[in-house]
Motif scaffolding. Structure first.
Motif, short mmCIF file in Angstrom:
data_model
loop_
_atom_site.label_atom_id
_atom_site.label_comp_id
_atom_site.label_asym_id
_atom_site.label_seq_id
_atom_site.Cartn_x
_atom_site.Cartn_y
_atom_site.Cartn_z
N GLN A 96 0.84 -1.19 0.00
CA GLN A 96 0.00 0.00 0.00
C GLN A 96 0.88 1.24 0.00
OE1 GLN A 96 -2.25 -0.90 3.63
NE2 GLN A 96 -4.08 -1.19 2.38
N VAL A 97 0.64 2.13 -0.96
CA VAL A 97 1.35 3.40 -1.03
C VAL A 97 0.28 4.48 -1.03
CG1 VAL A 97 2.87 4.85 -2.39
CG2 VAL A 97 3.23 2.38 -2.34
N GLY A 98 0.31 5.35 -0.03
CA GLY A 98 -0.67 6.43 0.07
C GLY A 98 -0.92 6.82 1.50
N ASP A 99 -1.61 7.90 1.70
CA ASP A 99 -1.90 8.38 3.04
C ASP A 99 -3.04 7.58 3.65
OD1 ASP A 99 -0.03 10.42 2.70
OD2 ASP A 99 -1.50 11.66 1.68
N GLY A 100 -2.96 7.29 4.93
CA GLY A 100 -4.05 6.65 5.65
C GLY A 100 -4.35 5.23 5.24
N SER A 101 -3.40 4.50 4.70
CA SER A 101 -3.62 3.11 4.29
C SER A 101 -3.97 2.26 5.51
CB SER A 101 -2.38 2.54 3.61
OG SER A 101 -2.11 3.24 2.42
N GLU A 102 -4.96 1.37 5.33
CA GLU A 102 -5.39 0.47 6.40
C GLU A 102 -5.36 -0.96 5.88
OE1 GLU A 102 -9.02 1.56 8.38
OE2 GLU A 102 -8.74 3.63 7.82
N LEU A 103 -4.94 -1.88 6.75
CA LEU A 103 -4.81 -3.28 6.38
C LEU A 103 -5.31 -4.17 7.50
CD1 LEU A 103 -3.70 -5.55 4.57
CD2 LEU A 103 -1.47 -5.14 5.61
N ILE A 104 -6.14 -5.14 7.14
CA ILE A 104 -6.61 -6.15 8.10
C ILE A 104 -6.28 -7.52 7.52
CG2 ILE A 104 -8.60 -7.17 9.26
CD1 ILE A 104 -9.95 -4.40 8.96
N ILE A 105 -5.55 -8.34 8.27
CA ILE A 105 -5.22 -9.69 7.84
C ILE A 105 -5.67 -10.66 8.91
CG2 ILE A 105 -3.37 -11.32 7.29
CD1 ILE A 105 -1.70 -8.96 6.35
N ASN A 106 -6.42 -11.70 8.51
CA ASN A 106 -6.75 -12.78 9.41
C ASN A 106 -5.74 -13.89 9.16
OD1 ASN A 106 -7.84 -14.77 10.99
ND2 ASN A 106 -9.76 -14.93 9.89
N ALA A 107 -4.71 -13.97 9.99
CA ALA A 107 -3.60 -14.90 9.78
C ALA A 107 -3.82 -16.20 10.55
CB ALA A 107 -2.30 -14.25 10.24
N SER A 108 -3.31 -17.28 9.97
CA SER A 108 -3.33 -18.58 10.64
C SER A 108 -1.96 -19.23 10.45
CB SER A 108 -4.46 -19.45 10.07
OG SER A 108 -4.28 -19.66 8.69
N SER A 109 -1.83 -20.45 10.90
CA SER A 109 -0.52 -21.11 10.91
C SER A 109 0.02 -21.33 9.50
CB SER A 109 -0.64 -22.46 11.62
OG SER A 109 -1.50 -23.32 10.90
N SER A 110 1.31 -21.41 9.41
CA SER A 110 2.03 -21.73 8.18
C SER A 110 1.78 -20.75 7.03
CB SER A 110 1.68 -23.14 7.70
OG SER A 110 1.94 -24.08 8.71
N MET A 111 1.56 -19.49 7.34
CA MET A 111 1.35 -18.48 6.30
C MET A 111 2.63 -17.70 6.05
SD MET A 111 -2.37 -16.93 7.33
CE MET A 111 -2.93 -16.37 5.74
N GLY A 112 2.88 -17.40 4.79
CA GLY A 112 3.95 -16.48 4.44
C GLY A 112 3.32 -15.11 4.23
N ILE A 113 3.71 -14.11 5.01
CA ILE A 113 3.06 -12.80 4.94
C ILE A 113 4.12 -11.74 4.66
CG2 ILE A 113 1.72 -11.07 6.20
CD1 ILE A 113 0.59 -13.35 7.87
N TYR A 114 3.87 -10.93 3.61
CA TYR A 114 4.71 -9.79 3.27
C TYR A 114 3.83 -8.55 3.23
CZ TYR A 114 7.27 -6.42 0.52
OH TYR A 114 7.87 -5.27 0.09
#
Length: 110
Positions: free
Chosen positions: A87-105
């Motif tokens: 995300q590039v910009g002002d006020g960016s929001e992110l919600i991730i529902n993570a579980s086991s064995s995930m690769g997250i960038y």
């Protein structure tokens, strides 16, 4: 909006402009097939929502790339998924529902 049920689900959405919303929902169950969901948005006030459910531990890939102001991304994926969010910009929001064995960038630049 893309809604997919079955094997080897692939969804690619690209949006250029103001106030766009993209939604991808995928449900699959074949162990040997991967689900892929990609959303690319350039513009102001864009929103991206991805929900992915894989049965029998199949792998999946989720990618959201947002360039502009006030972007929102929400991602829900199962175990073993690879998630890439930029995300590039002002006020960016992110919600991730993570579980086991995930690769997250995650890359956020304001």
């Amino acid at each position: 909006m893309a809604a997919q049920l079955g094997n080897r689900n692939e969804a690619y959405i690209a949006q250029d402009g103001d106030n766009n919303t993209a939604v991808v929902g995928q449900v699959g169950w074949n162990l040997n097939s991967e689900s892929v969901a990609v959303i690319i948005q350039e513009g102001d006030d864009n929103e991206a929502y991805i929900g992915q459910k894989r049965y029998r531990s199949a792998s999946s890939s989720v990618s959201v790339n947002q360039i502009g102001n006030g972007n929102i991304a929400a991602v829900v994926a199962g175990s073993g998924a690879d998630l890439g969010i930029s995300q590039v910009g002002d006020g960016s929001e992110l919600i991730i529902n993570a579980s086991s064995s995930m690769g997250i960038y995650v890359n956020q630049t304001n």
